[in-house]
Design an enzyme around this catalytic site. Structure first.
Site, PDB file in Angstrom:
ATOM      1  N   GLY A 165     -29.540  -6.801 138.778  1.00  0.00           N
ATOM      2  CA  GLY A 165     -30.774  -7.027 138.040  1.00  0.00           C
ATOM      3  C   GLY A 165     -31.432  -5.760 137.518  1.00  0.00           C
ATOM      4  O   GLY A 165     -32.541  -5.802 136.991  1.00  0.00           O
ATOM      5  N   PHE A 202     -33.481 -14.561 125.211  1.00  0.00           N
ATOM      6  CA  PHE A 202     -33.880 -14.830 126.593  1.00  0.00           C
ATOM      7  C   PHE A 202     -34.228 -16.303 126.739  1.00  0.00           C
ATOM      8  O   PHE A 202     -35.029 -16.850 125.979  1.00  0.00           O
ATOM      9  CB  PHE A 202     -35.093 -13.971 126.967  1.00  0.00           C
ATOM     10  CG  PHE A 202     -35.567 -14.209 128.376  1.00  0.00           C
ATOM     11  CD1 PHE A 202     -34.853 -13.729 129.459  1.00  0.00           C
ATOM     12  CD2 PHE A 202     -36.738 -14.941 128.619  1.00  0.00           C
ATOM     13  CE1 PHE A 202     -35.285 -13.967 130.764  1.00  0.00           C
ATOM     14  CE2 PHE A 202     -37.164 -15.182 129.927  1.00  0.00           C
ATOM     15  CZ  PHE A 202     -36.439 -14.686 130.989  1.00  0.00           C
ATOM     16  N   ARG A 292     -14.510 -10.526 141.631  1.00  0.00           N
ATOM     17  CA  ARG A 292     -14.265 -10.486 143.078  1.00  0.00           C
ATOM     18  C   ARG A 292     -14.393 -11.904 143.622  1.00  0.00           C
ATOM     19  O   ARG A 292     -14.782 -12.808 142.894  1.00  0.00           O
ATOM     20  CB  ARG A 292     -15.343  -9.622 143.733  1.00  0.00           C
ATOM     21  CG  ARG A 292     -16.716 -10.149 143.351  1.00  0.00           C
ATOM     22  CD  ARG A 292     -17.855  -9.489 144.074  1.00  0.00           C
ATOM     23  NE  ARG A 292     -19.092  -9.602 143.330  1.00  0.00           N
ATOM     24  CZ  ARG A 292     -19.921 -10.612 143.364  1.00  0.00           C
ATOM     25  NH1 ARG A 292     -19.651 -11.669 144.123  1.00  0.00           N
ATOM     26  NH2 ARG A 292     -21.015 -10.640 142.631  1.00  0.00           N
ATOM     27  N   ARG A 338     -27.062 -20.835 152.577  1.00  0.00           N
ATOM     28  CA  ARG A 338     -26.937 -19.498 153.161  1.00  0.00           C
ATOM     29  C   ARG A 338     -27.956 -19.348 154.282  1.00  0.00           C
ATOM     30  O   ARG A 338     -29.157 -19.502 154.061  1.00  0.00           O
ATOM     31  CB  ARG A 338     -27.209 -18.419 152.118  1.00  0.00           C
ATOM     32  CG  ARG A 338     -26.170 -18.377 151.036  1.00  0.00           C
ATOM     33  CD  ARG A 338     -26.279 -17.087 150.274  1.00  0.00           C
ATOM     34  NE  ARG A 338     -25.536 -17.176 149.030  1.00  0.00           N
ATOM     35  CZ  ARG A 338     -25.256 -16.138 148.260  1.00  0.00           C
ATOM     36  NH1 ARG A 338     -25.682 -14.923 148.605  1.00  0.00           N
ATOM     37  NH2 ARG A 338     -24.575 -16.290 147.143  1.00  0.00           N
TER      38      ARG A 338
HETATM   39  P1  ADP Z   1     -26.923  -8.509 136.958  1.00  0.00           P
HETATM   40  O1  ADP Z   1     -25.493  -8.106 136.787  1.00  0.00           O
HETATM   41  O2  ADP Z   1     -27.855  -7.334 136.983  1.00  0.00           O
HETATM   42  O3  ADP Z   1     -27.128  -9.475 138.068  1.00  0.00           O
HETATM   43  P2  ADP Z   1     -27.007 -10.729 135.015  1.00  0.00           P
HETATM   44  O4  ADP Z   1     -26.510 -10.613 133.638  1.00  0.00           O
HETATM   45  O5  ADP Z   1     -26.170 -11.519 135.962  1.00  0.00           O
HETATM   46  O6  ADP Z   1     -27.311  -9.248 135.570  1.00  0.00           O
HETATM   47  O7  ADP Z   1     -28.473 -11.322 134.989  1.00  0.00           O
HETATM   48  C1  ADP Z   1     -29.234 -11.416 136.176  1.00  0.00           C
HETATM   49  C2  ADP Z   1     -30.280 -12.500 136.039  1.00  0.00           C
HETATM   50  O8  ADP Z   1     -31.199 -12.205 134.960  1.00  0.00           O
HETATM   51  C3  ADP Z   1     -29.717 -13.861 135.701  1.00  0.00           C
HETATM   52  O9  ADP Z   1     -29.318 -14.563 136.854  1.00  0.00           O
HETATM   53  C4  ADP Z   1     -30.893 -14.526 135.002  1.00  0.00           C
HETATM   54  O10 ADP Z   1     -31.803 -15.041 135.949  1.00  0.00           O
HETATM   55  C5  ADP Z   1     -31.561 -13.377 134.276  1.00  0.00           C
HETATM   56  N1  ADP Z   1     -31.046 -13.295 132.887  1.00  0.00           N
HETATM   57  C6  ADP Z   1     -30.107 -12.457 132.415  1.00  0.00           C
HETATM   58  N2  ADP Z   1     -29.893 -12.660 131.080  1.00  0.00           N
HETATM   59  C7  ADP Z   1     -30.724 -13.661 130.709  1.00  0.00           C
HETATM   60  C8  ADP Z   1     -31.005 -14.340 129.479  1.00  0.00           C
HETATM   61  N3  ADP Z   1     -30.374 -14.010 128.348  1.00  0.00           N
HETATM   62  N4  ADP Z   1     -31.934 -15.320 129.485  1.00  0.00           N
HETATM   63  C9  ADP Z   1     -32.564 -15.654 130.620  1.00  0.00           C
HETATM   64  N5  ADP Z   1     -32.373 -15.052 131.807  1.00  0.00           N
HETATM   65  C10 ADP Z   1     -31.468 -14.072 131.866  1.00  0.00           C
END
Ligand code: ADP
Length: 446
Positions: A165, A202, A292, A338
């Protein structure tokens, strides 16, 4: 096939790997830190090597120490589990140069999919649905502003090398987008040594749906269907289930097939997860690919009858995938809760301590993956997961009923846990009716 593997991890996943290896007739060697000396799972491996002090940087994340342990223990392969070094392409490369098989993808396909901008590009080419947004790293702010105008606000700025995140900023207008780009670039540069960021649409509300996929070194790739992981708090998943509720069969088929195509195009071998957000109209947008085994892999194992960890070991030894797509089908429904050593009443603060009572549930369809036992003292140095309760039933309703029963049998004393919260969630009408999204838990707890 390998004769001896090293497990570069700890806790429940170390024990999970020991079990599959044992079934395949493979010996296991665990590494452990001083904080884990005498820990329960070390009773089940064939050998154990202390690699250093409690901080992960000096033990479970310390590549030279793990490689020395592997050489001393004379293993053919290393399973990294999840977390720690599991998605570190540099580690996979060092394993290769030391002629030790890395039980996971090649460093090349790990990097290709781990870089989010590149992964999105590959996804587009494989017809995997992605968020509208930039197709390469932002060079000029003007370009990002132009894209945001086209796709409409809100948008999110994300780091190509992102994880956990970090390096993300949501922008609702031009001004916040301009400052968001600066902030995300600086954060990404500091955290990952790579300041590349991109912008995409988003989604305010969505479900987290992910597809389990597997590939081998012979160009085969399959999917093992999907999971829903919308029950989360601060991006930490708490409940996962398979299959994801509320996905039409034809949509499921298309999504899962596309996910398998994506890893095939990356020449991927091993287990991976393609994560998506799903909107109210069942439109999917890829988030990222995890290269993974995931914490929640057991729900997929429960509905498909496939041992994912064993398949990972086999494909990294060069065998073809032990199943074809036609042989994989969904049977019933499975839920994972979990169980964390955390206090839900105090903002989920970690509460390590000694388990004065630890009685695990049983019965039809009930599986508990845990490294804990009564009397075990949970060290404060690592994550707070103490076990996973995985329950399968005929359908979702049956699985919920069975999970509630199992949660009642699960008796832990000595520390607070998330068991009580799980009981509450499984009785909550919103969860029962699958009226869930990635923010419902935080709204419910607020
Ligand atoms: P990381 O690798 O840092 O975990 P992610 O791409 O998996 O990043 O995104 C983490 C979280 O951020 C997602 O689970 C979601 O809740 C939020 N998120 C990321 N991209 C979007 C998006 N385009 N729209 C809404 N939420 C998003």
């Amino acid at each position: 096939m390998f004769s001896r593997i090293l497990i570069a991890n700890r806790g429940e996943i170390a024990l999970r790997i020991i079990r599959s290896a044992r079934e395949l007739g493979i010996q296991t060697v665990c590494v452990f830190s001083e904080a884990d000396r005498g820990a329960p799972w070390l009773d089940y491996c064939d050998d154990a090597v202390c690699i250093g002090p409690p901080p992960a940087s000096e033990s479970y994340l310390n590549i030279p120490r793990i490689i020395s342990a592997a050489e001393v223990a004379n293993v053919d392969a290393i399973h990294p589990g999840y977390g720690f070094l599991a998605e570190n392409a540099h580690f996979a490369e060092i394993c290769r140069s030391c002629k030790i098989a890395f039980i996971g993808p090649s460093p090349e396909s790990m990097s290709a999919l781990g870089d989010k901008i590149n992964c999105k590009k590959l996804a587009r080419q494989s017809n995997v649905p992605v968020f509208p947004g930039s197709e390469s790293a932002i060079e000029e702010k003007a370009e990002a502003l132009q894209i945001a105008e086209e796709i409409g606000y809100p948008v999110i700025v994300k780091a190509s090398a992102g994880g956990g995140g970090r390096g993300m900023r949501i922008a609702h207008n031009r001004v916040s987008l301009e400052t968001g780009i600066d902030a995300a670039q600086a954060e990404a540069q500091a955290a990952f040594g790579n300041g590349a960021v991109y912008v995409e649409k988003f989604l305010e509300t969505a479900r987290h749906v992910e597809v389990q996929v597997m590939g081998d070194q012979h160009g085969n790739a399959v999917h093992l269907f999907d999971r829903d992981c919308s029950t989360q708090r601060r991006h930490q998943k708490l409940i996962e289930e398979a299959p994801a509720p509320g996905v039409d069969p034809d949509k499921r088929d298309k999504l899962c097939t596309a996910a398998a195509r994506l890893i095939q195009s990356a020449g991927y071998s091993g287990a991976a997860t393609v994560e998506f957000l799903m909107d109210d109209d069942q439109l999917f947008y890829m988030l990222e690919v995890n290269t993974r085994v995931q914490v929640e892999h057991p729900v997929t194992e429960m509905i498909t009858g496939i041992d994912i960890v064993a398949a990972m070991i086999r494909v990294s030894a060069g065998e073809p995938l032990p199943f074809t797509q036609d042989e994989i089908s969904i049977r019933g429904h499975a839920i994972e809760c979990r169980i964390n050593a955390e206090d839900p009443d105090h903002n989920f603060a970690p509460r390590p301590g000694t388990l004065s009572r630890f009685d695990v549930p049983g019965g039809p369809g009930v599986r508990v993956d845990t490294h804990c036992r009564q009397g075990y003292r949970i060290p404060p140095n690592y994550d707070s997961l103490i076990g996973k309760l995985i329950v399968a039933g005929r359908d979702r309703e049956h699985a919920i009923q069975r999970t509630l029963g199992a949660l009642t049998e699960f008796q832990i004393e000595g520390i607070p846990t998330t068991i009580g919260l799980h009981r509450r969630l499984l009785k909550y009408s919103g969860f029962i009716n699958a009226e869930i999204d990635i923010h419902y838990l935080e709204r419910l707890l607020a």
